[in-house]
Scaffold this motif. Sequence first.
Motif, PDB file in Angstrom:
ATOM      1  N   PHE A   1      29.242  93.232  57.167  1.00  0.00           N
ATOM      2  CA  PHE A   1      29.347  94.678  56.368  1.00  0.00           C
ATOM      3  C   PHE A   1      29.119  95.776  57.673  1.00  0.00           C
ATOM      4  O   PHE A   1      29.803  96.273  57.866  1.00  0.00           O
ATOM      5  N   SER A   2      27.773  95.581  58.449  1.00  0.00           N
ATOM      6  CA  SER A   2      27.335  96.105  59.213  1.00  0.00           C
ATOM      7  C   SER A   2      28.551  96.042  60.356  1.00  0.00           C
ATOM      8  O   SER A   2      28.725  96.768  60.812  1.00  0.00           O
ATOM      9  N   ASP A   3      28.723  93.994  60.760  1.00  0.00           N
ATOM     10  CA  ASP A   3      29.979  94.391  62.088  1.00  0.00           C
ATOM     11  C   ASP A   3      30.811  94.975  61.524  1.00  0.00           C
ATOM     12  O   ASP A   3      31.783  95.247  62.434  1.00  0.00           O
ATOM     13  N   ALA A   4      31.244  95.565  59.623  1.00  0.00           N
ATOM     14  CA  ALA A   4      32.838  95.463  59.476  1.00  0.00           C
ATOM     15  C   ALA A   4      32.617  97.456  60.082  1.00  0.00           C
ATOM     16  O   ALA A   4      33.615  98.168  59.817  1.00  0.00           O
ATOM     17  N   GLY A   5      31.441  97.833  60.389  1.00  0.00           N
ATOM     18  CA  GLY A   5      30.843  99.689  60.099  1.00  0.00           C
ATOM     19  C   GLY A   5      30.514 100.056  58.830  1.00  0.00           C
ATOM     20  O   GLY A   5      31.068 101.206  59.297  1.00  0.00           O
ATOM     21  N   ILE A   6      29.840  99.291  58.260  1.00  0.00           N
ATOM     22  CA  ILE A   6      29.958  99.514  56.992  1.00  0.00           C
ATOM     23  C   ILE A   6      28.248  99.427  57.044  1.00  0.00           C
ATOM     24  O   ILE A   6      27.785  98.528  57.226  1.00  0.00           O
ATOM     25  N   TRP A   7      27.488 100.715  56.920  1.00  0.00           N
ATOM     26  CA  TRP A   7      25.976 100.584  56.798  1.00  0.00           C
ATOM     27  C   TRP A   7      25.300 100.720  55.474  1.00  0.00           C
ATOM     28  O   TRP A   7      25.918 100.944  54.832  1.00  0.00           O
ATOM     29  N   PHE A   8      24.336 100.442  55.368  1.00  0.00           N
ATOM     30  CA  PHE A   8      23.297 100.431  54.373  1.00  0.00           C
ATOM     31  C   PHE A   8      22.134 101.557  54.091  1.00  0.00           C
ATOM     32  O   PHE A   8      21.833 101.970  55.659  1.00  0.00           O
ATOM     33  N   SER A   9      22.214 101.695  53.060  1.00  0.00           N
ATOM     34  CA  SER A   9      21.250 102.914  52.752  1.00  0.00           C
ATOM     35  C   SER A   9      20.179 102.606  51.647  1.00  0.00           C
ATOM     36  O   SER A   9      20.345 101.465  50.514  1.00  0.00           O
ATOM     37  N   LEU A  10      18.727 102.691  52.036  1.00  0.00           N
ATOM     38  CA  LEU A  10      17.433 102.054  50.662  1.00  0.00           C
ATOM     39  C   LEU A  10      17.297 103.492  49.707  1.00  0.00           C
ATOM     40  O   LEU A  10      16.807 104.182  50.672  1.00  0.00           O
ATOM     41  N   ASP A  11      17.148 102.735  48.575  1.00  0.00           N
ATOM     42  CA  ASP A  11      16.929 104.262  47.672  1.00  0.00           C
ATOM     43  C   ASP A  11      15.944 103.624  46.691  1.00  0.00           C
ATOM     44  O   ASP A  11      15.670 102.629  46.657  1.00  0.00           O
ATOM     45  N   GLY A  12      14.466 104.311  46.855  1.00  0.00           N
ATOM     46  CA  GLY A  12      13.478 104.357  46.130  1.00  0.00           C
ATOM     47  C   GLY A  12      12.554 104.013  46.981  1.00  0.00           C
ATOM     48  O   GLY A  12      11.818 102.608  45.916  1.00  0.00           O
ATOM     49  N   TYR A  13      12.599 104.056  48.344  1.00  0.00           N
ATOM     50  CA  TYR A  13      10.971 103.329  49.362  1.00  0.00           C
ATOM     51  C   TYR A  13      10.482 103.306  48.858  1.00  0.00           C
ATOM     52  O   TYR A  13       9.166 104.664  48.832  1.00  0.00           O
ATOM     53  N   GLY A  14       9.198 102.458  48.891  1.00  0.00           N
ATOM     54  CA  GLY A  14       7.477 102.803  48.382  1.00  0.00           C
ATOM     55  C   GLY A  14       7.619 102.429  46.893  1.00  0.00           C
ATOM     56  O   GLY A  14       6.058 101.716  46.536  1.00  0.00           O
ATOM     57  N   THR A  15       8.098 101.359  45.794  1.00  0.00           N
ATOM     58  CA  THR A  15       8.213 100.633  44.770  1.00  0.00           C
ATOM     59  C   THR A  15       7.913  99.419  45.332  1.00  0.00           C
ATOM     60  O   THR A  15       6.618  98.997  44.052  1.00  0.00           O
ATOM     61  N   GLY A  16       7.686  98.615  46.331  1.00  0.00           N
ATOM     62  CA  GLY A  16       7.530  97.833  46.681  1.00  0.00           C
ATOM     63  C   GLY A  16       6.946  97.165  47.787  1.00  0.00           C
ATOM     64  O   GLY A  16       6.763  96.001  48.769  1.00  0.00           O
ATOM     65  N   TYR A  17       5.915  97.897  47.704  1.00  0.00           N
ATOM     66  CA  TYR A  17       4.440  97.745  48.903  1.00  0.00           C
ATOM     67  C   TYR A  17       4.395  96.562  49.486  1.00  0.00           C
ATOM     68  O   TYR A  17       4.142  96.153  50.334  1.00  0.00           O
ATOM     69  N   THR A  18       4.677  95.635  48.129  1.00  0.00           N
ATOM     70  CA  THR A  18       3.493  94.236  48.472  1.00  0.00           C
ATOM     71  C   THR A  18       4.428  93.334  49.601  1.00  0.00           C
ATOM     72  O   THR A  18       3.340  92.149  49.936  1.00  0.00           O
TER      73      THR A  18
END
Length: 621
Positions: free
Chosen positions: A528-545
């Motif tokens: 996806f990234s190579d095709a020009g589609i980026w990613f966003s992470l939602d709710g960071y901080g709930t999985g600190y492990t």
Amino acid sequence: MGTYNVCYDVVALVLLLVIILLYFMKRGIPNYQNRLFLLLIFCALVAAIFDIADVTFINAGSKIPNWMKYISSGGCYVLQMFEALLVFYYVLGITTTWKETKFYVKAATIIPFMIASLLTFTTYFTHLLFYYDEQGNYIRGEGRIISVLVGIFYLVLAVVRIWLLKKSFTFETRVTLWIVTLIGTTGVVVQTLMPKMITQIFGVTLCLLIIFFTLQNPFLAIDSDLRAYNRSIFITMTSYDFAAKKQFSVIIIMLDDISFLQRNLGIEHVRALQRSVVDELRRTEEGALIFHINDSCFCMVFNQLYSQRIDEIMGRILKKFDKPWMIHDISTLLSAHLCRVECPQDAANVKEILDVVSCLGEDTLGSRIVSASDLRIRERNQHKQREQLIRDAVEYSKFDVCYRKIYSIAQKKAVSAEIALCVIGENGLIYSSECKDLLEKTGLSFRVGIYLFRRACDYLTSAQRAGQEIESVEIGISIFMCMHQKFLDEIIWLMKEYKISPGTIRLKITESEALDSSHQLQEMMKKFSDAGIWFSLDGYGTGYTNISYIYELPFSHVELSREVFAAALADEQAMSILKNTIHMLHELDMQVVVCETQKGMSEETLREIQSDYTIGFYQQL
């Protein structure tokens, strides 16, 4: 003097004998309502016999002594008024309000009958209601209207009671009650206006016949094999209770492994086992009404007088399931789960009780005894309604999109937007981010994902034409969509169709999904990234492990969870951790986004922690 017509009474007598025969062919449950209905039948039968004897005596003239005529006529008067009193009591029984009726109310209702009966017994001396002359002719007294008014009084009480509960009756039941009332009234009116036509008992008999095959029909209300009420009458009777705003308790007994027992022991053995369960439940507490809801479920209904004893009764029921059940010389182990439902506190209508039955069959919470509150029925129903709303919206294209502006802290203006599916619900908007699991289970996520991506492309091109400086648009999708090559092929085709530049559309996934990422997913996200589609992470901080996914997966933007930011505002150490986390994300060349709904957030705070963006509230596009 003309001859009185006894034909209607003879027909009534024959019909009453037929009703009695049918009643005993289908054994009823010996509860208050059935016993009272049987008393109504026998009372009408005796009244018909007295009526026939009275007419015979009157037609015989002076051949029959007057004292015998006074006995037969007086018996007719008393029995007919008693029949009206029983009709009122039957209405109390069919609406299950007899036991809750105060004693003084019961006593007050019987006073008119007692007074009228006393007047009947003394009419030999007073000639108030009727009398016989020297030739043996029957003559109505001036006070005969008293007996008519007593009958009307009880009829009015019954009609008022039915009217108060009219919303709980089905259309068929209401029609039946009005027909019965009309027929009974017609019989009284005809006999009053035409004394030679003895039609009152005949009218009563027609009413009993109609009631027997409708409201009282044991063929519809009772499972005679189990000697328990069925599901249909459970719905009817509890509907009366709710309509009357009564407080009552229901114990639901859910039998385990009935299907397994049917396959291995046979239906007949299981049926005998169910009969034994009903018998044991009846012996446990004789005051309960027992209903057979389905193969696995029975319900016991108690009035509010038993409310303090329900837990003790449930304990006694469970003890019976601790021992083997002997059926056809076979020892069978049978377990059960019990649930207590207090109405109307735990259930406001019959449907909610049946919802408890359904949930108890699906989820027993690992305990043999649960309460309705443990099952969170109303929450489950709300969730189901929400799911159905979303399902219908997607299936029939009854949805739209909403967007949230993403503001740049440095530029002090909106530079991006997040687009989400939205459905108009009773409590406001529902977004695609709130129903990812449902969309995935129903196979609708692909359709929604393509739809949102197309709308993101529309939004970008429209903004560019309007001269707006929109850097990018992001949409929330299920991470499982990133596993499908078909989804990637479709959005690549859409980007070419709309001439979308690489990096201008981001796919947002949640942290919990990212934590469960696999090697295959990492490879697909790289495509996806190579095709020009980026990613966003939602709710960071709930999985600190484990935060290794942060640098293993190609994220360009990270949205902090509300919990992390709220903790930082309340604690200095948490604030230090947050600042270091943002610094780490910047070192990994990621942009940080903070949700605008945080209390205590200000532009100074955002600059202090070095946040790059803040995201606003949803608005309809």
